[in-house]
Structures are given as C-alpha cells and as structure tokens.
Write an enzyme that holds these catalytic residues in place. Structure first.
Site, PDB file in Angstrom:
ATOM      1  N   GLN A 154       0.841  -1.202   0.000  1.00 29.87           N
ATOM      2  CA  GLN A 154       0.000   0.000   0.000  1.00 29.87           C
ATOM      3  C   GLN A 154       0.876   1.253   0.000  1.00 29.87           C
ATOM      4  O   GLN A 154       1.089   1.877   1.035  1.00 29.87           O
ATOM      5  CB  GLN A 154      -0.889  -0.038   1.252  1.00 29.87           C
ATOM      6  CG  GLN A 154      -1.903   1.047   1.335  1.00 29.87           C
ATOM      7  CD  GLN A 154      -3.144   0.759   0.544  1.00 29.87           C
ATOM      8  OE1 GLN A 154      -3.514  -0.385   0.356  1.00 29.87           O
ATOM      9  NE2 GLN A 154      -3.773   1.783   0.069  1.00 29.87           N
ATOM     10  N   PHE A 155       1.361   1.650  -1.168  1.00 25.95           N
ATOM     11  CA  PHE A 155       2.250   2.813  -1.237  1.00 25.95           C
ATOM     12  C   PHE A 155       1.545   4.098  -0.811  1.00 25.95           C
ATOM     13  O   PHE A 155       2.175   5.050  -0.379  1.00 25.95           O
ATOM     14  CB  PHE A 155       2.867   2.974  -2.628  1.00 25.95           C
ATOM     15  CG  PHE A 155       1.942   3.535  -3.666  1.00 25.95           C
ATOM     16  CD1 PHE A 155       1.930   4.902  -3.911  1.00 25.95           C
ATOM     17  CD2 PHE A 155       1.098   2.711  -4.392  1.00 25.95           C
ATOM     18  CE1 PHE A 155       1.079   5.438  -4.873  1.00 25.95           C
ATOM     19  CE2 PHE A 155       0.251   3.238  -5.343  1.00 25.95           C
ATOM     20  CZ  PHE A 155       0.232   4.598  -5.583  1.00 25.95           C
ATOM     21  N   THR A 156       0.209   4.123  -0.882  1.00 24.68           N
ATOM     22  CA  THR A 156      -0.530   5.344  -0.540  1.00 24.68           C
ATOM     23  C   THR A 156      -0.458   5.681   0.951  1.00 24.68           C
ATOM     24  O   THR A 156      -0.838   6.785   1.344  1.00 24.68           O
ATOM     25  CB  THR A 156      -1.998   5.264  -0.984  1.00 24.68           C
ATOM     26  OG1 THR A 156      -2.626   4.155  -0.337  1.00 24.68           O
ATOM     27  CG2 THR A 156      -2.103   5.120  -2.500  1.00 24.68           C
TER      28      THR A 156
END
Length: 146
Positions: free
Chosen positions: A78-80
């Site tokens: 989950q890079f966000t």
C-alpha cells in the site's frame, strides 16, 4: 515502514476479479515502504505484529496474540500510506519507496511473518486490488517502524 493492521474475520483480496489471497480470521495488513526502510524495520514489525495481544480472553480483555487464536495474515502492499496531502488536493507520493526497493522489502516482511509462525496470504505488488474484509471489533492499529 508503516502498517495499518485491521483485526478481521473473513477477508479476501482480488486482482482483476481473481482471488489472490484470503483468510478466515486474523489481520489484514496494509503495508507501506519508504526510502529509509530496511530489513531491520521489516523484521521489527513482523515480530511486533506476531506478539501483539489484540484478541480477547474469556474475560473480554485483549490478552491473546494472533498465534494463540490461530489467525492468519492477509498482507497487501500500500504505497498510498506515504501519501502527503499537506499542499494542494492531489497527494504527493514522493515519500513512498520506488517499486525496486519496496517490493523486495514487502516480500521480506511477509517472509519474516512466516518465520514467526504465521500463515501469510498476499495481494499482488503494484496491482490494482479489491480488498474485502469484516473488520472485527473494529480493531485497527497503526504501526510505524520508526
């Protein structure tokens, strides 16, 4: 590394409609990696997550770990989690690690969870994923290796 941990009943992750991972009970982990993260960060978080006492005992107190209740892990990259919205309306993801750094570290993190005795299911790194879960409690904890 940042991890958003959600205690969960049944949970599934799909890519293009195909199931890539599912659990009946355990933790759904949304995992973000930043530039300064290392294998030490991943190992620290894996050990911490395996030992957290987030499951109720017979008196309703959170006294049991995921290992004690036989839960599993659904790990989703989950890079966000490193999105910055301080300026403007569109998030900046400059603090998220590039895929060539983040993917091996996410995989290492999942391996360390397995070494702690946990069964790990995953999404697909970098893919657009649909995650379904029943948030149990709800219990949601944010962990940061820094």
């Amino acid at each position: 590394m940042k991890v958003v941990l959600q205690r969960s009943g049944p949970a599934t992750v799909r890519v293009d409609g195909e199931k890539t991972g599912s659990i009946e009970k355990g933790y759904v982990l949304l995992v973000g990696v930043t530039h300064s993260d290392s294998e030490e960060d991943a190992a620290y978080l894996a050990k911490k997550i395996a030992g957290l006492r987030l499951w109720e005992d017979t008196e309703g107190k959170m006294n049991h770990s995921i290992l004690e209740v036989g839960g599993d892990i659904l790990s989703v990259s989950q890079f966000t989690l490193f999105g910055d919205v301080k300026k403007g309306r569109r998030p900046s993801f400059i603090e998220a690690a590039r895929p060539e750094q983040a993917k091996p570290l996410w995989e290492f993190f999942n391996q360390k969870l397995e070494e702690e005795g946990l069964k790990v299911q995953t999404g697909v790194f970098g893919a657009m994923m649909d995650v379904e879960l029943i948030n149990d409690g709800p219990v949601t904890i944010i962990l940061d290796s820094k």
